[in-house]
Design a protein around this motif. Structure first.
Motif: not given
Length: 103
Positions: A36-39, A64-67, A91-94
């Motif tokens: 989320g915001v932290a990512l 979530d883990a999508d940016v 932490g980035v998934r997509y």
């Protein structure tokens, strides 16, 4: 005598708590993943630390883990660079790269 007994008891407790049984490996503490915001903040920080991309002030959102990255850059190579930098953040998934090139 009480002090010696207490020290011995604490030593046995610590040894038991820290030791592993044969065939069992000690587990390292899990690394919490950003979401989320932290990512989004971590990705934004990585993009702003890049000397080529920092002048474009790209916008970053995360769910979530999508940016998602939005904004405009000068060239297509800079779009690819932003995507590669974002993918490397833990932490980035997509990465949804919605950056436009001016040229």
């Amino acid at each position: 005598m009480k002090k010696t007994s207490l020290i011995l008891l604490c030593s046995v407790f610590l040894f038991t708590a820290c030791s592993t049984t044969p065939g069992q490996e000690a587990k390292a503490p899990s690394d919490p993943k950003l979401t989320g915001v932290a990512l989004a903040a971590a990705v934004k920080g990585s993009l702003d630390n890049d000397l080529v991309l920092q002048k474009f002030n790209l916008k970053v959102k995360a769910k979530d883990a999508d940016v998602t990255i939005e904004g405009a850059v000068d060239e297509g190579e800079q779009i690819a660079l932003a995507g590669m930098i974002a993918e490397k953040v833990k932490g980035v998934r997509y990465v949804d790269n919605k950056i436009d090139a001016k040229n």
